[in-house]
Design an enzyme around this catalytic site. Structure first.
Site, PDB file in Angstrom:
ATOM      1  N   CYS A  64      70.507   7.125  -8.623  1.00 55.56           N
ATOM      2  CA  CYS A  64      70.344   5.828  -9.278  1.00 55.56           C
ATOM      3  C   CYS A  64      70.547   5.939 -10.781  1.00 55.56           C
ATOM      4  O   CYS A  64      70.131   6.910 -11.393  1.00 55.56           O
ATOM      5  CB  CYS A  64      68.936   5.289  -9.038  1.00 55.56           C
ATOM      6  SG  CYS A  64      68.715   4.592  -7.428  1.00 55.56           S
ATOM      7  N   GLN A  65      71.136   4.912 -11.359  1.00 57.95           N
ATOM      8  CA  GLN A  65      71.237   4.836 -12.808  1.00 57.95           C
ATOM      9  C   GLN A  65      69.852   4.561 -13.386  1.00 57.95           C
ATOM     10  O   GLN A  65      69.486   5.101 -14.422  1.00 57.95           O
ATOM     11  CB  GLN A  65      72.211   3.728 -13.205  1.00 57.95           C
ATOM     12  CG  GLN A  65      72.463   3.644 -14.689  1.00 57.95           C
ATOM     13  CD  GLN A  65      73.521   2.604 -15.021  1.00 57.95           C
ATOM     14  OE1 GLN A  65      74.000   1.880 -14.154  1.00 57.95           O
ATOM     15  NE2 GLN A  65      73.880   2.523 -16.283  1.00 57.95           N
TER      16      GLN A  65
END
Length: 152
Positions: A64-65
């Site tokens: 995930c960013q």
């Protein structure tokens, strides 16, 4: 899996299929995506408190960013997932995933494809990084279920 034993509000519905149907119904009430995003944000605010001591690198979802942490507990009979993000929309995505999968048997988790993602149009309305993160979260949940089944 850790021996965490923390209260969880999930599952809300009797089966994962019912949870997915209810999610689709709820999102059907909204006429546009600005309302749906606001609903996702509101859902994310309903996630239970995630203790700071669980926010470790070992519990972090690196695909995930946003910062996302996932902790699981239980066995093949019942798996409970706890998760949180520093992003409000991602927290809403987490809420939906936990609503479908947390508190269920490993076999039900493994047998349940996340159809709600397409049913409510998420696949078309998420950025590529959010889509990748959601896929990673769903992957962790399903891999945890597969490991629990193998261990039983």
């Amino acid at each position: 899996m850790s021996a965490i034993t923390r209260e969880s509000p999930f599952p809300l519905e009797l089966t994962a299929a019912e949870a997915q149907a209810t999610i689709a119904e709820e999102f059907g009430y909204f006429s546009d995506w600005s309302e749906r995003y606001q609903y996702l944000i509101d859902l994310g605010k309903k996630l239970p408190v995630f203790p700071d001591e669980w926010k470790t690198e070992a519990n972090r979802l690196t695909a995930c960013q946003s910062m996302v942490w996932v902790v699981s507990e239980g066995d093949a009979d019942r798996l409970v997932f706890h998760a949180v993000s520093d992003s409000t929309i991602v927290s809403g995505l987490i809420y939906l995933a936990l609503r479908v999968y947390s508190g269920r048997s490993a076999s039900e988790i493994a047998a349940t494809e996340p159809t709600y993602v397409a049913d409510i149009g998420l696949a078309k309305h998420l950025s590529p990084t959010r889509s990748n993160g959601l896929a990673a979260l769903l992957g962790v949940i399903r891999q945890t279920a597969a490991r629990a089944i193998q261990a039983s």
